[in-house]
Design a protein around this motif. Structure first.
Motif, PDB file in Angstrom:
ATOM      1  N   VAL A 183      -8.032  -6.954  -4.384  1.00 39.22           N
ATOM      2  CA  VAL A 183      -7.588  -5.795  -5.164  1.00 39.22           C
ATOM      3  C   VAL A 183      -8.828  -5.069  -5.658  1.00 39.22           C
ATOM      4  CG1 VAL A 183      -6.359  -4.996  -7.211  1.00 39.22           C
ATOM      5  CG2 VAL A 183      -5.452  -6.924  -5.888  1.00 39.22           C
ATOM      6  N   ARG A 184      -8.937  -3.797  -5.325  1.00 36.82           N
ATOM      7  CA  ARG A 184     -10.112  -3.015  -5.722  1.00 36.82           C
ATOM      8  C   ARG A 184      -9.680  -1.766  -6.483  1.00 36.82           C
ATOM      9  NH1 ARG A 184     -13.814  -2.252  -0.944  1.00 36.82           N
ATOM     10  NH2 ARG A 184     -14.699  -4.211  -1.743  1.00 36.82           N
TER      11      ARG A 184
ATOM     12  N   VAL B   9     -10.512  -9.584  -7.820  1.00 35.50           N
ATOM     13  CA  VAL B   9     -10.297  -8.240  -8.371  1.00 35.50           C
ATOM     14  C   VAL B   9     -11.665  -7.624  -8.589  1.00 35.50           C
ATOM     15  CG1 VAL B   9      -9.374  -6.876 -10.272  1.00 35.50           C
ATOM     16  CG2 VAL B   9      -8.162  -8.932  -9.512  1.00 35.50           C
TER      17      VAL B   9
ATOM     18  N   LEU C 101      -6.120   0.039  -6.255  1.00 34.39           N
ATOM     19  CA  LEU C 101      -5.395   0.486  -7.429  1.00 34.39           C
ATOM     20  C   LEU C 101      -5.367   2.011  -7.478  1.00 34.39           C
ATOM     21  CD1 LEU C 101      -6.820  -1.990 -10.109  1.00 34.39           C
ATOM     22  CD2 LEU C 101      -4.603  -2.102  -8.935  1.00 34.39           C
TER      23      LEU C 101
ATOM     24  N   ILE D 225      -4.183 -14.465  -7.146  1.00 39.00           N
ATOM     25  CA  ILE D 225      -4.897 -14.009  -5.957  1.00 39.00           C
ATOM     26  C   ILE D 225      -5.546 -15.220  -5.319  1.00 39.00           C
ATOM     27  CG2 ILE D 225      -6.820 -12.621  -5.130  1.00 39.00           C
ATOM     28  CD1 ILE D 225      -6.145 -10.587  -7.296  1.00 39.00           C
TER      29      ILE D 225
ATOM     30  N   LEU E 199       0.362  -2.274 -11.179  1.00 40.53           N
ATOM     31  CA  LEU E 199       0.716  -3.203 -10.103  1.00 40.53           C
ATOM     32  C   LEU E 199       1.105  -4.506 -10.785  1.00 40.53           C
ATOM     33  CD1 LEU E 199       0.846  -3.948  -7.078  1.00 40.53           C
ATOM     34  CD2 LEU E 199      -1.568  -4.611  -7.249  1.00 40.53           C
TER      35      LEU E 199
ATOM     36  N   LEU F 129      -5.946  -4.003  -1.016  1.00 40.60           N
ATOM     37  CA  LEU F 129      -5.157  -3.095  -1.849  1.00 40.60           C
ATOM     38  C   LEU F 129      -6.084  -2.309  -2.767  1.00 40.60           C
ATOM     39  CD1 LEU F 129      -2.400  -5.620  -2.996  1.00 40.60           C
ATOM     40  CD2 LEU F 129      -2.269  -4.047  -1.055  1.00 40.60           C
TER      41      LEU F 129
ATOM     42  N   ARG G  18       0.834  -1.210   0.000  1.00 43.79           N
ATOM     43  CA  ARG G  18       0.000   0.000   0.000  1.00 43.79           C
ATOM     44  C   ARG G  18       0.865   1.255   0.000  1.00 43.79           C
ATOM     45  NH1 ARG G  18      -3.544  -3.079   3.587  1.00 43.79           N
ATOM     46  NH2 ARG G  18      -2.593  -2.135   5.415  1.00 43.79           N
TER      47      ARG G  18
ATOM     48  N   VAL H 212      -3.464  -4.203 -13.215  1.00 42.30           N
ATOM     49  CA  VAL H 212      -2.955  -5.231 -12.317  1.00 42.30           C
ATOM     50  C   VAL H 212      -2.592  -6.414 -13.205  1.00 42.30           C
ATOM     51  CG1 VAL H 212      -5.307  -6.035 -11.790  1.00 42.30           C
ATOM     52  CG2 VAL H 212      -3.394  -6.737 -10.350  1.00 42.30           C
TER      53      VAL H 212
END
Length: 478
Positions: free
Chosen positions: A143-144, A183, A114, A158, A120, A112, A79, A153
């Protein structure tokens, strides 16, 4: 249009336009006027992907992340890198396993977030793993991207710490566990995300959606793999890749209108997925192409019966599913009751082998064009192309092969509806130029009005054509 390039990958998209047919075309004006990656006037639309990195590269191990599994919480270091990076920079995750045991300070449901213009990047989905400790928390995502632009990404798996059973029963909510989303790309304060790339990402051990795109546009999901959901029960669990709009919103001028998203060249292992690829709510003008779906608990590629319209489904390979390979319309739903998909969807050039049904259109879904598909039935398959209350459907130039006489290549039947929604018979259907072969039966019409059957080649061992009393069929040469 040429290839779209970004972040070291090449995304090749065939931009197509399907115009209304006229003149001597047997489909007449009933074909979809403009589906897939086109604009309101039917002109091709190029979907951009974010440019590759041009600025600083931040290695998360330099900030304290440890790629050895079980060594603490690596989320704060990642982060920090994402917060420090500026547009054009990249955040690099070297090979290893990164344990994510805390949430974003400003978003307790995400590990996390984006950032605009930031890549990423892992070392590849076979080398870099993000392993979350989320375990069934409502709304949780690893991941958002919320209202982000030009974000990427890439190159990660994941996963979660879930070590229990996987989902197998579509009628049961359990067992569940892991994050709700792998995601999640969506909106922020009514502003959808735009120009986002999800590339070479594998997602496993999640509960609801592996990769989901909501109320956003120009999001490309490519080269990804999704498998092993922890639940495939009702209410939205066990979906592989999802593109969705907003319930009851059909406003192409809105900032969060869902359109021009691309799902291409992905692999869905459907053994523990309720649906492999799913479109829902009034999302439109999306492209779902060249994906591979192996098996599935329910319909593999599903337009979920909530107004999805003018989407293109082409070049996909679906094998061994326990339901339909491609379905338009859906009878389920809890919070939002399903029925018909929207108008003008284009299903073409897919290879659908060994599924219970090839293409299924139900509950009043209108004006679908189904053409140039190859459909092969297995011993316990039921039908190649099945239409129930599917007004204005065109079925042409498909090749359907069956394995026994119980299999009908094409059937038109009455729809009993879902609690009364979508009940009725098909009208204005054209079945033309199809090649029907094998140890199968040909065309069955049990109900319907204004059903035109012409120019089909029937080389089947079973019944060539059966029309029930009361069905209104205009029959030329079969």
């Amino acid at each position: 249009m040429g290839p779209l390039r970004g972040c070291g990958i090449v995304v090749c998209l065939l931009v197509v336009s399907l115009t209304a047919c006229s003149g001597d075309d047997p489909a007449g004006p009933r074909a979809a006027p403009s589906a897939g990656l086109v604009g309101p006037d039917g002109t091709p639309v190029e979907v951009p992907v974010p440019a590759g990195p041009t600025g600083t590269s931040y290695d998360v191990t330099d900030l304290g992340a440890d790629p050895e599994p079980g060594t603490g919480d690596d989320a704060p270091a990642i982060r920090e890198a994402l917060a420090t990076a500026e547009p054009g920079d990249e955040v690099v995750l070297p090979a290893g396993v990164y344990d994510l045991r805390s949430a974003e300070p400003g978003d307790e449901d995400a590990n996390l977030l984006l950032a605009d213009g930031v890549l990423l990047r892992g070392a590849g989905s076979s080398a870099t793993v993000l392993r979350t400790s989320f375990d069934g928390e409502e709304g949780s995502a690893v991941v958002r991207g919320a209202g982000v632009e030009d974000a990427t990404v890439s190159g990660v798996t994941i996963s979660s710490e879930h070590d229990g059973d996987l989902g197998t029963d579509p009628d049961e909510e359990g067992p569940g566990g892991g994050p709700m989303y792998g995601v999640q790309i969506g909106e922020d304060d009514g502003e959808g995300s735009r120009r986002v790339l999800v590339d070479d990402v594998s997602v496993e051990l999640f509960q609801r959606h592996g990769i989901t795109v909501k109320a956003s546009r120009e999001v490309t999901v490519t080269g990804c793999r999704v498998a092993d959901a922890t639940s495939v029960g009702p209410g939205g669990s066990g979906y592989g890749i999802v593109v969705e709009g907003k319930p009851d919103q059909r406003d192409p001028g809105a900032r969060n209108d869902s359109r021009h998203n691309v799902v291409v060249d992905n692999h869905l292992d459907g053994r523990h997925l309720r649906h492999g690829i799913l479109l829902q709510f009034p999302t439109h003008h999306n492209l779902v192409a060249d994906n591979v779906v192996d098996g599935g608990v329910l319909d593999a590629i599903d337009l979920h019966g909530e107004g999805e319209y003018l989407n293109e489904i082409r070049g996909n390979t679906v094998t061994g599913g326990d339901a339909a390979a491609v379905a338009l319309g859906n009878s389920g739903g809890e919070e939002n009751r399903h029925d018909a998909s929207g108008e003008g969807n284009w299903i073409h050039d897919n290879r659908l082998v060994g599924n219970r049904q090839g293409v299924l259109v139900i509950l009043g879904t209108p004006d679908t064009l189904i053409e140039d598909n190859e459909i092969v039935g297995r011993r316990d398959s039921e039908v190649g192309i099945e239409l129930r209350n599917a007004p204005g459907t065109v079925v042409r130039d498909n090749t359907v092969t069956g394995a026994d006489e119980e299999f009908w290549a094409i059937s038109v039947t009455e729809d009993d509806g879902a609690d009364g929604r979508g009940a009725g018979v098909a009208t204005r259907v054209l079945i033309a130029g199809n090649r029907l072969t094998g140890l199968a039966s040909g065309i069955l019409v049990e109900a319907g009005r204004d059903i035109e059957i012409t120019g089909n080649a029937l080389d089947v061992e079973g019944t060539r054509l059966r029309v029930a009393e009361g069905a209104e069929v205009d029959e030329g040469a079969p």
